[in-house]
Design a protein around this motif. Sequence first.
Motif, PDB file in Angstrom:
ATOM      1  N   HIS A 167     -46.631 -35.533  84.738  1.00 47.63           N
ATOM      2  CA  HIS A 167     -45.679 -36.110  85.688  1.00 47.63           C
ATOM      3  C   HIS A 167     -45.718 -37.642  85.639  1.00 47.63           C
ATOM      4  CE1 HIS A 167     -43.625 -35.794  89.806  1.00 47.63           C
ATOM      5  NE2 HIS A 167     -43.745 -37.090  89.570  1.00 47.63           N
ATOM      6  N   GLY A 168     -44.583 -38.235  85.257  1.00 44.33           N
ATOM      7  CA  GLY A 168     -44.436 -39.686  85.245  1.00 44.33           C
ATOM      8  C   GLY A 168     -44.623 -40.330  83.889  1.00 44.33           C
ATOM      9  N   LEU A 169     -45.227 -39.633  82.936  1.00 45.14           N
ATOM     10  CA  LEU A 169     -45.410 -40.245  81.614  1.00 45.14           C
ATOM     11  C   LEU A 169     -44.065 -40.395  80.916  1.00 45.14           C
ATOM     12  CD1 LEU A 169     -48.600 -38.796  79.896  1.00 45.14           C
ATOM     13  CD2 LEU A 169     -48.353 -40.830  81.318  1.00 45.14           C
ATOM     14  N   HIS A 170     -43.891 -41.540  80.251  1.00 45.50           N
ATOM     15  CA  HIS A 170     -42.688 -41.801  79.469  1.00 45.50           C
ATOM     16  C   HIS A 170     -42.974 -41.389  78.032  1.00 45.50           C
ATOM     17  CE1 HIS A 170     -39.001 -43.580  78.119  1.00 45.50           C
ATOM     18  NE2 HIS A 170     -39.618 -44.441  77.338  1.00 45.50           N
ATOM     19  N   ILE A 171     -42.776 -40.098  77.768  1.00 41.44           N
ATOM     20  CA  ILE A 171     -43.051 -39.529  76.452  1.00 41.44           C
ATOM     21  C   ILE A 171     -41.962 -38.512  76.130  1.00 41.44           C
ATOM     22  CG2 ILE A 171     -45.553 -39.897  76.548  1.00 41.44           C
ATOM     23  CD1 ILE A 171     -45.878 -37.016  77.397  1.00 41.44           C
ATOM     24  N   ARG A 589     -26.217 -37.055  78.527  1.00 49.92           N
ATOM     25  CA  ARG A 589     -26.139 -38.504  78.540  1.00 49.92           C
ATOM     26  C   ARG A 589     -26.621 -39.052  77.196  1.00 49.92           C
ATOM     27  NH1 ARG A 589     -22.659 -38.863  80.930  1.00 49.92           N
ATOM     28  NH2 ARG A 589     -22.887 -41.087  81.336  1.00 49.92           N
ATOM     29  N   GLN A 590     -26.378 -40.331  76.941  1.00 50.10           N
ATOM     30  CA  GLN A 590     -26.690 -40.941  75.656  1.00 50.10           C
ATOM     31  C   GLN A 590     -27.942 -41.807  75.754  1.00 50.10           C
ATOM     32  OE1 GLN A 590     -23.411 -42.466  73.287  1.00 50.10           O
ATOM     33  NE2 GLN A 590     -24.562 -44.346  72.866  1.00 50.10           N
ATOM     34  N   VAL A 591     -28.780 -41.712  74.741  1.00 50.89           N
ATOM     35  CA  VAL A 591     -30.003 -42.490  74.707  1.00 50.89           C
ATOM     36  C   VAL A 591     -29.702 -43.989  74.696  1.00 50.89           C
ATOM     37  CG1 VAL A 591     -30.242 -42.609  72.177  1.00 50.89           C
ATOM     38  CG2 VAL A 591     -32.302 -42.575  73.613  1.00 50.89           C
ATOM     39  N   ASN A 592     -30.615 -44.762  75.262  1.00 53.40           N
ATOM     40  CA  ASN A 592     -30.509 -46.216  75.343  1.00 53.40           C
ATOM     41  C   ASN A 592     -29.280 -46.683  76.133  1.00 53.40           C
ATOM     42  OD1 ASN A 592     -32.893 -46.580  73.929  1.00 53.40           O
ATOM     43  ND2 ASN A 592     -31.859 -46.645  71.949  1.00 53.40           N
ATOM     44  N   THR A 593     -28.880 -45.883  77.106  1.00 60.84           N
ATOM     45  CA  THR A 593     -27.861 -46.293  78.067  1.00 60.84           C
ATOM     46  C   THR A 593     -28.434 -46.089  79.470  1.00 60.84           C
ATOM     47  OG1 THR A 593     -26.812 -44.112  78.238  1.00 60.84           O
ATOM     48  CG2 THR A 593     -26.000 -45.597  76.510  1.00 60.84           C
ATOM     49  N   SER A 594     -27.731 -46.594  80.449  1.00 57.06           N
ATOM     50  CA  SER A 594     -28.196 -46.456  81.826  1.00 57.06           C
ATOM     51  C   SER A 594     -27.088 -45.886  82.693  1.00 57.06           C
ATOM     52  CB  SER A 594     -28.681 -47.796  82.372  1.00 57.06           C
ATOM     53  OG  SER A 594     -27.666 -48.763  82.293  1.00 57.06           O
ATOM     54  N   ASP A 595     -27.496 -45.281  83.804  1.00 56.75           N
ATOM     55  CA  ASP A 595     -26.568 -44.704  84.763  1.00 56.75           C
ATOM     56  C   ASP A 595     -26.970 -45.098  86.174  1.00 56.75           C
ATOM     57  OD1 ASP A 595     -24.753 -43.232  83.211  1.00 56.75           O
ATOM     58  OD2 ASP A 595     -26.057 -41.475  83.129  1.00 56.75           O
ATOM     59  N   ASP A 596     -25.983 -45.166  87.055  1.00 58.57           N
ATOM     60  CA  ASP A 596     -26.237 -45.191  88.484  1.00 58.57           C
ATOM     61  C   ASP A 596     -26.081 -43.773  89.018  1.00 58.57           C
ATOM     62  OD1 ASP A 596     -26.874 -47.822  88.696  1.00 58.57           O
ATOM     63  OD2 ASP A 596     -24.983 -48.469  89.586  1.00 58.57           O
ATOM     64  N   VAL A 612     -39.269 -37.884  82.407  1.00 59.01           N
ATOM     65  CA  VAL A 612     -39.253 -38.840  81.287  1.00 59.01           C
ATOM     66  C   VAL A 612     -39.033 -40.290  81.719  1.00 59.01           C
ATOM     67  CG1 VAL A 612     -38.287 -39.446  79.027  1.00 59.01           C
ATOM     68  CG2 VAL A 612     -38.424 -37.043  79.716  1.00 59.01           C
ATOM     69  N   ASN A 613     -37.905 -40.597  82.389  1.00 56.72           N
ATOM     70  CA  ASN A 613     -37.554 -41.992  82.684  1.00 56.72           C
ATOM     71  C   ASN A 613     -37.618 -42.272  84.186  1.00 56.72           C
ATOM     72  OD1 ASN A 613     -36.553 -42.877  79.921  1.00 56.72           O
ATOM     73  ND2 ASN A 613     -35.286 -41.064  80.279  1.00 56.72           N
ATOM     74  N   PRO A 614     -38.236 -43.386  84.589  1.00 58.66           N
ATOM     75  CA  PRO A 614     -38.203 -43.760  86.006  1.00 58.66           C
ATOM     76  C   PRO A 614     -36.836 -44.312  86.389  1.00 58.66           C
ATOM     77  CG  PRO A 614     -39.278 -45.479  84.743  1.00 58.66           C
ATOM     78  CD  PRO A 614     -38.970 -44.362  83.772  1.00 58.66           C
ATOM     79  N   PHE A 615     -36.681 -44.593  87.679  1.00 57.73           N
ATOM     80  CA  PHE A 615     -35.414 -45.128  88.171  1.00 57.73           C
ATOM     81  C   PHE A 615     -35.706 -46.225  89.186  1.00 57.73           C
ATOM     82  CE2 PHE A 615     -36.506 -41.179  90.350  1.00 57.73           C
ATOM     83  CZ  PHE A 615     -36.616 -41.600  91.666  1.00 57.73           C
ATOM     84  N   ARG A 676     -30.826 -46.184  89.880  1.00 57.17           N
ATOM     85  CA  ARG A 676     -30.391 -46.544  88.535  1.00 57.17           C
ATOM     86  C   ARG A 676     -31.487 -46.174  87.554  1.00 57.17           C
ATOM     87  NH1 ARG A 676     -28.082 -52.427  87.951  1.00 57.17           N
ATOM     88  NH2 ARG A 676     -26.393 -51.308  89.000  1.00 57.17           N
ATOM     89  N   THR A 677     -31.110 -45.519  86.472  1.00 58.36           N
ATOM     90  CA  THR A 677     -32.103 -45.139  85.467  1.00 58.36           C
ATOM     91  C   THR A 677     -31.612 -45.514  84.078  1.00 58.36           C
ATOM     92  OG1 THR A 677     -33.579 -43.339  84.757  1.00 58.36           O
ATOM     93  CG2 THR A 677     -31.266 -42.785  85.040  1.00 58.36           C
ATOM     94  N   PHE A 678     -32.564 -45.716  83.185  1.00 61.10           N
ATOM     95  CA  PHE A 678     -32.282 -46.095  81.798  1.00 61.10           C
ATOM     96  C   PHE A 678     -32.920 -45.055  80.889  1.00 61.10           C
ATOM     97  CE2 PHE A 678     -33.439 -48.579  77.912  1.00 61.10           C
ATOM     98  CZ  PHE A 678     -32.144 -48.868  77.486  1.00 61.10           C
ATOM     99  N   TYR A 679     -32.108 -44.418  80.044  1.00 64.80           N
ATOM    100  CA  TYR A 679     -32.594 -43.342  79.166  1.00 64.80           C
ATOM    101  C   TYR A 679     -33.193 -43.963  77.904  1.00 64.80           C
ATOM    102  CZ  TYR A 679     -29.283 -41.093  82.288  1.00 64.80           C
ATOM    103  OH  TYR A 679     -28.593 -40.690  83.406  1.00 64.80           O
ATOM    104  N   ASP A 680     -34.392 -44.400  78.035  1.00 61.49           N
ATOM    105  CA  ASP A 680     -35.035 -45.194  77.000  1.00 61.49           C
ATOM    106  C   ASP A 680     -35.700 -44.314  75.945  1.00 61.49           C
ATOM    107  OD1 ASP A 680     -36.103 -47.493  75.757  1.00 61.49           O
ATOM    108  OD2 ASP A 680     -37.979 -47.284  76.872  1.00 61.49           O
ATOM    109  N   ARG A 681     -35.333 -44.521  74.714  1.00 61.61           N
ATOM    110  CA  ARG A 681     -36.080 -44.065  73.547  1.00 61.61           C
ATOM    111  C   ARG A 681     -35.981 -42.575  73.230  1.00 61.61           C
ATOM    112  NH1 ARG A 681     -41.916 -46.013  73.835  1.00 61.61           N
ATOM    113  NH2 ARG A 681     -40.896 -47.969  73.310  1.00 61.61           N
TER     114      ARG A 681
END
Length: 727
Positions: A167-171, A589-596, A612-615, A676-681
Amino acid sequence: MRIRINIACLLAFSALTLPVPPLMAQKPPVVHNFQQPPLLTEVLPNAPATKFLRLSTSAFKSTCNPNGNVKRVGAEVYATLHYVLGKFTINNPDPDDPEGGEDPVELRSYGGCNSGPTLEVLPGNTLHINLINDLSKVDPSCEVPSPDGLALPPGVGCFNTMNIHTHGLHISPTGNSDNVLLSIAPKTEFPYEFNIPNDHPAGTFWYHSHRHGSTATQVASGASGILVVRGNRPYVPPTPDDPHPLADIDTILHDSSGTPTPEKLFLLQQIPYACFQNIPDQKGGPWQAIFTTKGLYTVASTDPNGPLNAPWICPKPTPQNHATIGAIENFNLQMFSSSIWDTNGRFTTVNGVVQPTVTLPAGEIQRWRFVHAGIHDTINLQVVRASLPRVGANLVATSALLGNRLQQKSAVQQLCVATPTTLIPQFEIAVDGLTRKHLEKVGDGGDNESNYMQPGYRSDILLVFAQDGDYCLLDQAAPPSQRVNPATGTGGGQGPSTPQLLAYIHVRGGRAVAGDLQEYIEKSLAAANPQLPQSVRDGLLKGNLSPWAPFLELPAPHSDLQKAGFSIAFPKFMVNNAVYDPDVVNITRQVNTSDDWLLTAEGEPHIFHIHVNPFEIMDVTYLEANGQQVSIYDKSGHCRTDLPIDKQEMQKQYCSMYHVLRDTVFVENGYQVHARTFYDRYIGEFVIHCHILDHEDAGMMLNIEIVPDLNAPGHGLGMDVMHAHNP
């Protein structure tokens, strides 16, 4: 109702002008010392291991050796975890307890201890976990249809089938990484491989079982543990090419001699174990009736003055009652209720122990890492100076309380009175594993009167006790307005209906501190780190932690507003008006983009968690009678004081969240959380769900998939483009 305390407690109360409750027979208080969660046995590596930053925990060593081990070889960490039906005891201060204060239980557990072993890694490590599911293949909850005595909701069951969620790891959420769509069956094993990137933030995370349908049962059973990512990256000045270099707050948490700040880990669990009347070969199967102080509690119980709302007990088994030891087997009776934790009499445990005693010196700055590993009940953390009746009185020695939570109510309210002058401030440096941009003072008697912990939350605080004395770590009662039954202040909700003492804090020795504690901490940090540029040290003197925060602001959104609305229309538990379907991808959703995102809850509060991604919390609003959405924040990001009193009360959970990064957030009924979150990597399919885990199992979850390119054929997945060249 009688309030039961021991004879020594009479000495503490004798100086009070309060009525003295009846006494139990003379009995010395039982003190359970604080202990850290267990650690896996270290196996000597075959090659030199990467320098590791583990802090000494020998003074608070766990009393349980978990079934498993860990080995470190360079950047590779190899752990073996056995998922077993562990037999141990949970201390119970209720004097009516026939087991003499230690309830034997048999619960699903990582490693067989009353809390899962702590896993410690560094950024850049690869954590290999060989997960061995040693549970039985005989699983009544897996039968279709389920036995009448269990009467499971659709989708709930197979309690012996499990997995691991970090829980919470960005992997990566796919393959044999943090993939919660896997099911690890009984008597099988599975090789997990969690590749933690070099730029991963250091912080407090946790792991728990997340197999849909059995998540709540297993986490309520204690199938969880703390996962610490330790950091050794020092501050370096920004450059045009790297305007915000990654640095770890761990590197400045030490005294002037370089000795690391002492730390304690608090895995807060709410384990609703019960003892069942399991008559051999009973119709409908086992696990149908729970022993309470008012008879047997079953699915047919409806009388609010009967076993439905009575504390649970564990009688000694006889040929007549066929009593089991403590177990968690009935989803409906033990978990699927907003009020069950408020009425069952069980205690929130600290690393598997009820009301342990923490002993530490005055004047010492400590880092406490809190993890809420319960399934659906708020914990309102407060640290309060004990209101002892005479100088020299000792809360631990004279007030080891007896009784269940309701029986302790009077004593806790007399000894642990929370006022602006008795509250000890907590200085929060990180939430959900992510270092804050600014030191946040919590527990000052104002808007941040409590450290509100919801299931899944983590909170890292710095704490210092100015002088010798005894203190209470409280789960403070929630105000009636935040209860399921506001008129009576009962029935579950945002905290217990009566305050619970989580732990005794015994402060002796050290040196007294005069003056403002926040100033003391900030000056200590600045003085202990002379290597920092003067401007950065000057920032520390004002609580500025932004040089060590992994994120400052997330990029602006690339698309239209996304929504996650949690609602219940019995028997359906839904997100965006749909019950979870494992075969449907609800959002792409698309990687390396962000959403509200706009987060809402209907009927009752819920808890939003995305993997995966925090907000980032951008705003919190509520709907006025005229139909306008109104922000609870003023222009400086503080909670407004010009709102109606009921709104000011409800907004307190959000007062410290403005533009703060999280991975889990409480969504109050009638409010809107703007995130707001960013779908990183990472690409792949994972989930969004309510972290009230019985709600998740009942269907309050959806699938989201991150793809390489929304505009490409097949979203950039597969080889569809090749068909055009090979007709």
